[in-house]
Design a protein around this motif. Structure first.
Motif, mmCIF file in Angstrom:
data_model
loop_
_atom_site.group_PDB
_atom_site.id
_atom_site.type_symbol
_atom_site.label_atom_id
_atom_site.label_comp_id
_atom_site.label_asym_id
_atom_site.label_seq_id
_atom_site.Cartn_x
_atom_site.Cartn_y
_atom_site.Cartn_z
ATOM 1 N N CYS A 33 0.807 -1.221 0.000
ATOM 2 C CA CYS A 33 0.000 0.000 0.000
ATOM 3 C C CYS A 33 0.839 1.269 0.000
ATOM 4 O O CYS A 33 1.968 1.286 0.488
ATOM 5 C CB CYS A 33 -0.899 0.026 1.242
ATOM 6 N N VAL A 34 0.233 2.323 -0.528
ATOM 7 C CA VAL A 34 0.777 3.673 -0.388
ATOM 8 C C VAL A 34 -0.070 4.355 0.687
ATOM 9 O O VAL A 34 -1.191 4.806 0.430
ATOM 10 C CB VAL A 34 0.698 4.460 -1.702
ATOM 11 N N PHE A 35 0.440 4.356 1.916
ATOM 12 C CA PHE A 35 -0.298 4.951 3.031
ATOM 13 C C PHE A 35 -0.124 6.470 3.008
ATOM 14 O O PHE A 35 0.991 6.976 2.886
ATOM 15 C CB PHE A 35 0.211 4.399 4.360
ATOM 16 N N SER A 36 -1.250 7.177 3.138
ATOM 17 C CA SER A 36 -1.175 8.636 3.127
ATOM 18 C C SER A 36 -0.743 9.197 4.473
ATOM 19 O O SER A 36 -0.231 10.312 4.558
ATOM 20 C CB SER A 36 -2.536 9.236 2.741
ATOM 21 N N ARG A 38 -2.766 9.938 6.985
ATOM 22 C CA ARG A 38 -3.842 10.676 7.652
ATOM 23 C C ARG A 38 -4.538 9.798 8.684
ATOM 24 O O ARG A 38 -4.765 10.216 9.819
ATOM 25 C CB ARG A 38 -4.851 11.179 6.621
ATOM 26 N N SER A 42 -6.101 5.192 5.387
ATOM 27 C CA SER A 42 -6.132 6.123 4.264
ATOM 28 C C SER A 42 -4.964 5.846 3.314
ATOM 29 O O SER A 42 -3.853 5.573 3.753
ATOM 30 C CB SER A 42 -6.095 7.570 4.753
ATOM 31 N N GLY A 43 -5.247 5.932 2.019
ATOM 32 C CA GLY A 43 -4.245 5.649 1.001
ATOM 33 C C GLY A 43 -4.812 4.699 -0.037
ATOM 34 O O GLY A 43 -6.011 4.404 -0.060
ATOM 35 N N SER A 46 -1.112 -0.324 -3.985
ATOM 36 C CA SER A 46 -0.138 -0.255 -5.074
ATOM 37 C C SER A 46 -0.134 -1.560 -5.862
ATOM 38 O O SER A 46 -0.208 -1.557 -7.090
ATOM 39 C CB SER A 46 1.260 0.022 -4.522
ATOM 40 N N PRO A 62 -8.952 2.151 -2.891
ATOM 41 C CA PRO A 62 -8.611 2.624 -1.544
ATOM 42 C C PRO A 62 -8.287 1.469 -0.602
ATOM 43 O O PRO A 62 -8.848 0.373 -0.727
ATOM 44 C CB PRO A 62 -9.893 3.357 -1.100
ATOM 45 N N PRO A 80 3.621 -1.568 3.828
ATOM 46 C CA PRO A 80 4.010 -0.304 3.193
ATOM 47 C C PRO A 80 5.039 -0.542 2.092
ATOM 48 O O PRO A 80 5.739 -1.564 2.075
ATOM 49 C CB PRO A 80 4.623 0.490 4.347
#
Length: 365
Positions: A33-36, A38, A42-43, A46, A62, A80
């Motif tokens: 995942c691309v974690f944001s 927040r 969230s994110g 990938s 999402p 990540p």
């Protein structure tokens, strides 16, 4: 000589790298995942492995949605990105590919194009054999699987590489190109996304065959000349875009010939070797290039490819140096039991000779 292009795509690459690093997770749903930052969820996703994809998890959705789809899979992993680690694995795999092709175009961390027209003499059976070997060597050096498309152009090669994933190999011969494309949905053509697909559907065009048969002038009115022409040609399997090697990367001059009959000993190829050396030397002379690496290529009757090379002590430009070095390599490379169908010479590691004799040429005298 037919143009022959490969597209190599590392399968579900980020997630496969994670499986490589931690083998015990291979049978679990793995989502990179691309974690944001927040919130915990969230994110966006990938990449997901094929276990997770069975639950409907795919790139771009999402993370929250991916977790809801995997709610019944209690052992799902959400990891990540580890870009530096993925780059290390990618570089090993790309290096293998780079060393087995004529021209190499790096597209991204997990995919590339390669032109192998010279190396295979435009022979698609030889290209398929080379693609199998590349897959095996990438697996040996990285433990990563990849899917390969073999085709007469880049567009078809990219479509073909996605045809039998994971760990697939699909070859589209020139005579089969239009038929292969015709049955595909229009959004399988690279560059046609959901919005363009929906606009084409309004025109009654659902397959590439529909698109190929559609009036080009109407397409131009709808999409403009550039896009319409690309789509119309692509739907017919036509694409003239060359494989673009990076500036200064993997430059070489190569010539390969098919022998009049299979050779079993080096001496049977001496005449062909001399002619190939003259051709290569003529090319280096025209470009005022001195070379430091000389290699030979042997393609056997079973389409196995054998390469051997030698690095000179200094750059050279003379025909005598090229011929004597190539002959010495050939004598060492040919062993009992070989049946050699094609013979080639490759020179690389160039510098501009400016038409002058090099130090190594004088040393040879």
């Amino acid at each position: 000589m037919a143009r022959t292009v490969l597209h190599v795509d590392f399968d579900y690459f980020f997630a496969q790298c994670e499986e490589l690093r931690t083998p015990e997770i291979k049978n679990r749903p793995v989502v990179v995942c691309v974690f944001s930052g927040r919130t915990e969820d969230s994110g966006v996703v990938s990449t997901a492995n094929y276990v997770a994809r069975k639950y409907g998890v795919k790139s771009g959705i999402p993370i929250r949605l991916a977790k809801s789809r995997l709610a019944d899979a209690k052992d799902a992993l959400f990891l990540p990105l580890d870009t530096e680690y993925y780059k290390q694995v990618s570089e090993k795999g790309m290096s293998v590919i780079r060393n087995n092709v004529d021209l190499f175009e790096h597209v991204g961390i997990d995919e590339c194009f390669a032109d192998v027209s010279v190396r295979t003499g435009g022979d698609f059976a030889a290209a398929e054999s080379l693609a199998h070997r590349i897959k095996d060597e990438v697996r040996t050096h990285t433990q990563i699987s990849c899917s390969v498309g073999v085709a007469p152009n880049k567009m078809l090669a990219k479509v073909a590489s996605d045809f039998r994933k994971p760990n697939g190999l699909t070859a589209v011969r020139p005579e089969d190109a239009e038929k292969f494309v015709a049955a595909l949905d229009v959004d399988k053509i690279p560059g046609i996304g959901p919005k363009t697909r929906d606009r084409l559907a309004k025109l009654g065009l659902k397959t590439a065959g529909d698109l190929a048969a559609f009036d080009l002038y109407r397409l131009v009115d709808e999409f403009g000349k550039k896009i319409a022409t690309y789509m119309h040609n692509a739907a017919k399997g036509v694409d003239d875009e060359p494989v673009e090697g990076s500036e200064g990367e993997h430059k070489q001059i190569m010539r390969i010939v098919t022998l009049k009959q299979d050779a079993t000993v080096a001496s049977e190829m001496y005449g062909d070797l001399e002619e190939i050396c003259r051709s290569v030397h003529e090319s280096t002379g025209k470009k005022s290039l001195a070379f430091k690496s000389v290699g030979i290529i042997l393609i056997l009757n079973n389409l196995e490819t054998i390469t051997r090379s030698r690095t000179l002590k200094a750059h050279a430009g003379g025909l005598d140096v090229l011929h004597s070095t190539a002959r010495a390599i050939l004598d060492e490379a040919v062993t009992g039991g070989m049946k050699i169908r094609r013979l080639g010479i490759r020179v690389s590691d160039f510098q501009d000779s400016g038409g002058q004799n090099t130090l190594f040429d004088f040393m040879q005298r």
